[in-house]
Design an enzyme around this catalytic site. Sequence first.
Site, short mmCIF file in Angstrom:
data_model
loop_
_atom_site.label_atom_id
_atom_site.label_comp_id
_atom_site.label_asym_id
_atom_site.label_seq_id
_atom_site.Cartn_x
_atom_site.Cartn_y
_atom_site.Cartn_z
N HIS A 79 0.82 -1.21 0.00
CA HIS A 79 0.00 0.00 0.00
C HIS A 79 0.86 1.27 0.00
CE1 HIS A 79 -3.77 -2.18 1.69
NE2 HIS A 79 -3.39 -2.64 0.51
N GLU A 81 0.72 3.96 1.86
CA GLU A 81 1.19 4.37 3.18
C GLU A 81 2.40 3.55 3.59
OE1 GLU A 81 -3.40 4.06 3.75
OE2 GLU A 81 -1.92 3.29 2.34
N CYS A 117 -6.17 1.03 5.65
CA CYS A 117 -6.61 -0.28 6.10
C CYS A 117 -6.04 -0.54 7.50
CB CYS A 117 -6.17 -1.36 5.12
SG CYS A 117 -4.40 -1.76 5.19
N CYS A 120 -2.19 -0.83 7.56
CA CYS A 120 -1.51 0.46 7.40
C CYS A 120 -1.70 1.33 8.64
CB CYS A 120 -2.00 1.17 6.14
SG CYS A 120 -1.36 0.43 4.62
#
Length: 162
Positions: A79, A81, A117, A120
């Site tokens: 992801h 992040e 999420c 993250c």
Amino acid sequence: MERRDKINYYLDIAEAVSKRSTCLRRIYGAVIVKNDEIISTGYVGAPRGRKNCSDLNYCLREKMAIPRGERYELCRSVHAEANAIISASREKMLGSTLYLVGFEMPDMSYIARGSSCSMCKRMIINAGIEKVVIRDTKDEYREVVVQDWIDQDESLEGTRGY
């Protein structure tokens, strides 16, 4: 010419970073900023050296109709992040702000009420990031104080998705 406010300026940069994403489902860009200096950027993509979903022309989670926020162990991507956090030292991230912009594929509409999420969120907490700013529209955004994610621990309730 009217000058862009500072928050939307950093969100615009995160939006530009998102254009490197290789996910066929949702694309995100992230920018970590501290003391008005960009510390790191990240976008969604497979780990270095592995094929991206855009190269394979399919998304396994999409094929399996897995809802957003669930079963990330099946996702090929790292992801935005996480990629931004990986690229920065914790010392520089302490007290920083992460700016996040996401789009739905294929129409490139902003992700309504998007968020990080659960995986993250845990990385953001441990990185020492203080605040996350999430774009909802070209000019509107939400600010999340990371301490709220600590105090309101959804993992204790088994909440899925976001």
